[in-house]
Design an enzyme around this catalytic site. Structure first.
Site, PDB file in Angstrom:
ATOM      1  N   ARG A 154      -7.313  -8.063  -9.762  1.00  0.00           N
ATOM      2  CA  ARG A 154      -8.032  -9.322 -10.019  1.00  0.00           C
ATOM      3  C   ARG A 154      -9.459  -8.999 -10.414  1.00  0.00           C
ATOM      4  O   ARG A 154      -9.871  -7.827 -10.422  1.00  0.00           O
ATOM      5  CB  ARG A 154      -8.050 -10.180  -8.757  1.00  0.00           C
TER       6      ARG A 154
ATOM      7  N   LYS B  39       0.810  -1.225   0.000  1.00  0.00           N
ATOM      8  CA  LYS B  39       0.000   0.000   0.000  1.00  0.00           C
ATOM      9  C   LYS B  39       0.842   1.273   0.000  1.00  0.00           C
ATOM     10  O   LYS B  39       0.444   2.282  -0.599  1.00  0.00           O
ATOM     11  CB  LYS B  39      -0.945  -0.006   1.206  1.00  0.00           C
TER      12      LYS B  39
ATOM     13  N   GLU C 269      -3.025   7.110   7.548  1.00  0.00           N
ATOM     14  CA  GLU C 269      -3.832   7.915   6.626  1.00  0.00           C
ATOM     15  C   GLU C 269      -4.790   8.772   7.432  1.00  0.00           C
ATOM     16  O   GLU C 269      -5.174   8.412   8.558  1.00  0.00           O
ATOM     17  CB  GLU C 269      -4.671   7.021   5.703  1.00  0.00           C
TER      18      GLU C 269
END
Length: 511
Positions: free
Chosen positions: A295, A119, A203
């Site tokens: 995906r 990430k 975050e």
């Protein structure tokens, strides 16, 4: 390099394996299934042209057993491997080994899976590509004093996240400075346990955002298109429950802006195949990159219903080395689609997973209703795998028509032998806030606690049916609750009220 696949191995199980096998057959190709000891009689095994046992019941012994899957690919002379979602779908090392062994991996390059799976690396890549990200750190946090400083710069509340994670694991919301270090320690431990990687980052925590994602397709020739968004704000514990397309939040210009931003993200990391760029949208309609799913998504059917594009077939064509057969200006979206995920869990018992044999599985039908499922009557729902047993999707010319069709279909759905979340799904879809499109990621905790599932009076018809069931039971020798429920399930008592009524009447009989 272009190559035509004759035989594709599906490295998955359940409804997604069934979905992929059907697409393979429609393309005139052969499908190879793999299965665990407990899945010997599973639907995906029966539908495949060939099927091979790869291990015991646990995921580690079977669907995560890379060597066993690759051995089957060799034995079956497969040309390609489709990972579906979950299990090995976002395992960069598996994708790499598949390619090294000479098979095509139906998904993005392993380098991209690796980059977007981290990430913090993904955040840096997106910033470089000009994609807005939620304010936060771009490097994993090692020292406590740096974390305290970073949180102060970002501004509370903040959220601690696992650098290698997803699905809410290794994630903690921090509202005050004195909560930060404890939250970091807990998040590190959970991340290490879940992903084998304890790295975390910070975050800014967005209060009650909406979760909107953009479906993309990209080929090996630099062509990339977006097919439109999906609204995925209805979640429980960071897991999606109800998804729809389009989002009521976006209009033409904002949809175009988000779509073009998703294309920037795709080109910024060299993405090829089908993928999803996820965004969080704040109260001021600013959107920020959340993550990229490398995906096929669970909720891909809603996009298929509004665009008429088969995403699994597109994945296979791209993996065969063909260019995209459609341009951006040729994408036509029509109507509205909503998907409900049906899980084997008990909404009146904290959504605790339910296991057992499915005794009755009568799916609804009718125009504009689609069901993706990997179970039949007699299938076993075990403790070893995800409890998703079916996805029910409805299309309508507008959102309200799709909603009403989905409600009707859920009311017609008959599943016995296990508990399921259909009562909760009906409560969500009929809630005034959902009907109005006023939703966010806190919808469940704000509007749908357990007591909300128990509200509402029984109609006269339901009371009569319940009385008949009670009289029949009273005249028998059976006094167990399961026997009581089994008799009641044959009556027209409404699904949402059935458990409440059974519990009360059962307690009265015992008393």
């Amino acid at each position: 390099m272009q190559r035509s696949f004759q035989k594709i191995l599906v490295a998955n199980r359940g409804e997604i394996a069934v979905r992929i096998i059907r697409a393979i057959h429609q393309m005139g190709k052969k499908a190879v299934a793999v299965y665990s000891e407990i899945d010997r009689r599973a639907l995906h095994v029966r539908l495949a042209d060939e099927a091979y046992l790869i291990g015991g019941a646990s995921s580690l012994e079977s669907y995560l057993n890379q060597d066993a899957i690759l051995d089957v690919a060799v034995k079956a002379h497969a040309d390609a491997i489709h990972p579906g979602y979950g299990f090995l779908a976002e395992n960069a090392e598996f994708a790499k080994v598949v390619s090294e062994k000479g098979f095509a991996f139906i998904g993005p390059p392993h380098e991209v899976i690796h980059l977007m799976g981290d990430k913090t690396v993904a955040r840096k890549l997106m910033l470089r590509a000009g994609v807005p990200v939620v304010p936060g750190t771009t490097e994993p946090l090692e020292a406590d004093d740096r974390a305290i400083e970073a949180a102060s710069e970002i501004g509370y509340p903040v959220v601690v996240k696992a650098a290698a994670g997803g699905g809410g694991k290794g994630m903690r919301i921090v509202r005050k400075p004195d909560e930060l270090l404890d939250a970091m320690r807990t998040a590190k431990e959970e991340a290490q346990s879940a992903f084998g990687d304890s790295r975390i980052y910070l975050e800014k925590y967005l209060e009650k955002p909406r979760h909107v994602e953009m479906q993309i397709l990209s080929d090996a020739y630099g062509n990339a298109i977006y097919l439109g968004e999906r609204e995925c704000s209805i979640q429980r514990r960071h897991q999606k429950i109800v998804e729809e397309s389009p989002s009521v939040l976006l209009d033409g210009p904002s949809r175009r802006e988000m779509g073009e931003t998703a294309i920037k993200a795709v080109k910024g990391c060299g993405y090829v195949n089908a993928g999803t760029v996820e965004f969080l949208v704040d109260a001021n309609l600013n959107f920020y990159f959340l993550e990229m799913n490398t995906r096929l998504q669970v909720e891909h059917p809603v996009t298929e219903l509004v665009t008429g594009i088969d995403l699994v077939k597109m994945q296979i064509l791209i993996a065969e080395g063909l260019p995209l057969p459609i341009r951006q200006d040729e994408i036509v979206r029509s109507g509205h689609a909503i998907e409900a995920r049906i899980y084997a869990e008990d909404p009146l018992n904290s959504f605790f997973p339910s296991t057992g044999i499915i005794e009755r599985f009568r799916a609804p039908g009718g125009p504009w209703i689609r069901i993706d499922s990997g179970v039949t009557e007699g299938s076993e729902v075990s403790v070893y795998y995800d409890p998703l047993i079916a996805k029910l999707i409805a299309w309508g010319k507008d959102r309200e028509e799709a909603r009403r069709r989905l409600v009707q279909a859920l009311e017609e759905f008959e599943i016995t032998g296990i508990r399921h979340n259909i009562p909760a799904l009906l409560s969500i879809l009929n809630h005034p806030k959902f009907v109005a499109g006023e939703i966010n990621t806190h919808f469940m905790q704000d509007y749908l606690q357990t007591e909300d599932l128990l509200k509402g009076d029984l109609t006269e018809e339901e009371l009569v049916a319940a009385a008949i069931a009670a009289a029949r039971l009273r005249n028998s020798q059976e006094v167990s609750q399961s026997a009581f429920e089994q008799r009641l399930v044959q009556s027209p008592v409404g699904e949402v009220n059935r458990r409440r009524w059974v519990q009360k009447r059962y307690e009265n009989l015992r008393g």
